[in-house]
Design a protein around this motif. Sequence first.
Motif, PDB file in Angstrom:
ATOM      1  N   GLU A  23      68.150 105.406  65.628  1.00  0.00           N
ATOM      2  CA  GLU A  23      66.734 105.451  65.982  1.00  0.00           C
ATOM      3  C   GLU A  23      66.447 104.281  66.913  1.00  0.00           C
ATOM      4  O   GLU A  23      66.253 103.166  66.464  1.00  0.00           O
ATOM      5  CB  GLU A  23      65.869 105.366  64.729  1.00  0.00           C
ATOM      6  CG  GLU A  23      66.017 106.579  63.838  1.00  0.00           C
ATOM      7  CD  GLU A  23      65.141 106.481  62.601  1.00  0.00           C
ATOM      8  OE1 GLU A  23      64.017 105.954  62.706  1.00  0.00           O
ATOM      9  OE2 GLU A  23      65.590 106.924  61.547  1.00  0.00           O
ATOM     10  N   PRO A  24      66.484 104.519  68.233  1.00  0.00           N
ATOM     11  CA  PRO A  24      66.314 103.414  69.182  1.00  0.00           C
ATOM     12  C   PRO A  24      64.915 102.819  69.124  1.00  0.00           C
ATOM     13  O   PRO A  24      63.986 103.525  68.772  1.00  0.00           O
ATOM     14  CB  PRO A  24      66.565 104.059  70.537  1.00  0.00           C
ATOM     15  CG  PRO A  24      66.825 105.489  70.321  1.00  0.00           C
ATOM     16  CD  PRO A  24      66.693 105.787  68.868  1.00  0.00           C
ATOM     17  N   PRO A  25      64.809 101.562  69.498  1.00  0.00           N
ATOM     18  CA  PRO A  25      65.876 100.621  69.793  1.00  0.00           C
ATOM     19  C   PRO A  25      66.419  99.988  68.517  1.00  0.00           C
ATOM     20  O   PRO A  25      65.654  99.542  67.665  1.00  0.00           O
ATOM     21  CB  PRO A  25      65.221  99.598  70.695  1.00  0.00           C
ATOM     22  CG  PRO A  25      63.772  99.650  70.348  1.00  0.00           C
ATOM     23  CD  PRO A  25      63.499 101.034  69.837  1.00  0.00           C
ATOM     24  N   VAL A  42      78.560  98.945  75.491  1.00  0.00           N
ATOM     25  CA  VAL A  42      78.774  98.774  74.062  1.00  0.00           C
ATOM     26  C   VAL A  42      79.058  97.308  73.749  1.00  0.00           C
ATOM     27  O   VAL A  42      79.650  96.596  74.553  1.00  0.00           O
ATOM     28  CB  VAL A  42      79.935  99.644  73.527  1.00  0.00           C
ATOM     29  CG1 VAL A  42      79.633 101.123  73.669  1.00  0.00           C
ATOM     30  CG2 VAL A  42      81.247  99.313  74.185  1.00  0.00           C
ATOM     31  N   ASP A  43      78.603  96.883  72.585  1.00  0.00           N
ATOM     32  CA  ASP A  43      78.993  95.594  72.014  1.00  0.00           C
ATOM     33  C   ASP A  43      79.832  95.920  70.801  1.00  0.00           C
ATOM     34  O   ASP A  43      79.442  96.769  69.984  1.00  0.00           O
ATOM     35  CB  ASP A  43      77.769  94.789  71.555  1.00  0.00           C
ATOM     36  CG  ASP A  43      77.055  94.098  72.691  1.00  0.00           C
ATOM     37  OD1 ASP A  43      77.639  93.982  73.788  1.00  0.00           O
ATOM     38  OD2 ASP A  43      75.915  93.652  72.478  1.00  0.00           O
ATOM     39  N   GLY A  69      69.325  99.300  72.535  1.00  0.00           N
ATOM     40  CA  GLY A  69      70.265  99.877  71.584  1.00  0.00           C
ATOM     41  C   GLY A  69      69.881 101.294  71.199  1.00  0.00           C
ATOM     42  O   GLY A  69      68.757 101.544  70.773  1.00  0.00           O
ATOM     43  N   VAL A  70      70.819 102.228  71.368  1.00  0.00           N
ATOM     44  CA  VAL A  70      70.558 103.626  71.014  1.00  0.00           C
ATOM     45  C   VAL A  70      71.320 104.072  69.774  1.00  0.00           C
ATOM     46  O   VAL A  70      71.040 105.128  69.213  1.00  0.00           O
ATOM     47  CB  VAL A  70      70.862 104.587  72.186  1.00  0.00           C
ATOM     48  CG1 VAL A  70      69.914 104.326  73.345  1.00  0.00           C
ATOM     49  CG2 VAL A  70      72.307 104.483  72.635  1.00  0.00           C
ATOM     50  N   ASN A  80      77.749  98.722  68.752  1.00  0.00           N
ATOM     51  CA  ASN A  80      76.375  98.964  69.191  1.00  0.00           C
ATOM     52  C   ASN A  80      76.445  99.623  70.562  1.00  0.00           C
ATOM     53  O   ASN A  80      77.067  99.084  71.478  1.00  0.00           O
ATOM     54  CB  ASN A  80      75.597  97.645  69.308  1.00  0.00           C
ATOM     55  CG  ASN A  80      75.225  97.079  67.963  1.00  0.00           C
ATOM     56  OD1 ASN A  80      74.420  97.653  67.244  1.00  0.00           O
ATOM     57  ND2 ASN A  80      75.822  95.948  67.607  1.00  0.00           N
ATOM     58  N   VAL A  81      75.816 100.789  70.691  1.00  0.00           N
ATOM     59  CA  VAL A  81      75.764 101.508  71.960  1.00  0.00           C
ATOM     60  C   VAL A  81      74.389 101.278  72.568  1.00  0.00           C
ATOM     61  O   VAL A  81      73.376 101.423  71.882  1.00  0.00           O
ATOM     62  CB  VAL A  81      76.011 103.024  71.756  1.00  0.00           C
ATOM     63  CG1 VAL A  81      75.902 103.769  73.075  1.00  0.00           C
ATOM     64  CG2 VAL A  81      77.365 103.265  71.104  1.00  0.00           C
ATOM     65  N   MET A  82      74.380 100.911  73.876  1.00  0.00           N
ATOM     66  CA  MET A  82      73.128 100.587  74.537  1.00  0.00           C
ATOM     67  C   MET A  82      72.962 101.390  75.822  1.00  0.00           C
ATOM     68  O   MET A  82      73.904 102.027  76.280  1.00  0.00           O
ATOM     69  CB  MET A  82      73.108  99.093  74.858  1.00  0.00           C
ATOM     70  CG  MET A  82      73.165  98.240  73.608  1.00  0.00           C
ATOM     71  SD  MET A  82      73.577  96.529  73.941  1.00  0.00           S
ATOM     72  CE  MET A  82      75.272  96.675  74.444  1.00  0.00           C
ATOM     73  N   THR A  83      71.777 101.310  76.393  1.00  0.00           N
ATOM     74  CA  THR A  83      71.538 101.918  77.698  1.00  0.00           C
ATOM     75  C   THR A  83      72.036 100.949  78.770  1.00  0.00           C
ATOM     76  O   THR A  83      72.086  99.739  78.544  1.00  0.00           O
ATOM     77  CB  THR A  83      70.042 102.204  77.931  1.00  0.00           C
ATOM     78  OG1 THR A  83      69.328 100.966  77.847  1.00  0.00           O
ATOM     79  CG2 THR A  83      69.493 103.189  76.918  1.00  0.00           C
ATOM     80  N   CYS A  84      72.385 101.466  79.919  1.00  0.00           N
ATOM     81  CA  CYS A  84      72.889 100.612  81.010  1.00  0.00           C
ATOM     82  C   CYS A  84      71.797  99.742  81.620  1.00  0.00           C
ATOM     83  O   CYS A  84      71.978  98.548  81.791  1.00  0.00           O
ATOM     84  CB  CYS A  84      73.525 101.470  82.099  1.00  0.00           C
ATOM     85  SG  CYS A  84      75.144 102.118  81.655  1.00  0.00           S
TER      86      CYS A  84
END
Length: 142
Positions: free
Chosen positions: A74-76, A26-27, A53-54, A44-48
């Motif tokens: 709605e990624p990204p 996360v950011d 961004g998801v 902002n939640v992201m994939t590892c």
Amino acid sequence: MVKADPEVSKAVKQDLKPCVADEYPVDVSYGDLTGGTANDILVNVMTCGDAVGVGSYVYRKRGGEYRNVFRAEEPPVYAEIDRGDLVVTQQLYEKDDPVSYPSSEEVITYHWTADRFEEQSRTHNEFSKAVGTADSPAPATD
């Protein structure tokens, strides 16, 4: 905060796990987006693996607790605070685009009005197909 939020989709919550030890993908930014008495929180939640961004969320303090006042899932997708406005960038892909080279992007600016975010502007950027492709011509030398 995100995991406890009923506004966050089940899919995002299921994928929200630490990448390494206790470090979540996360950011988090703090700033004045809604004119409240406390800073708003932008997450902002992201994939590892590739930091795609998801989900992007804005939390506003009201009645002693933070509440979700915006979400984009709605990624990204990635959101930022820019001079008091919320700027959301969403990359768009055509059928055969690799993840590293989207075809275009939408940049949407939102401004807080009364009790919600309203879209102020939208910019669509098309990206060149020649950039980053293996068959791109080499630069000319003199």
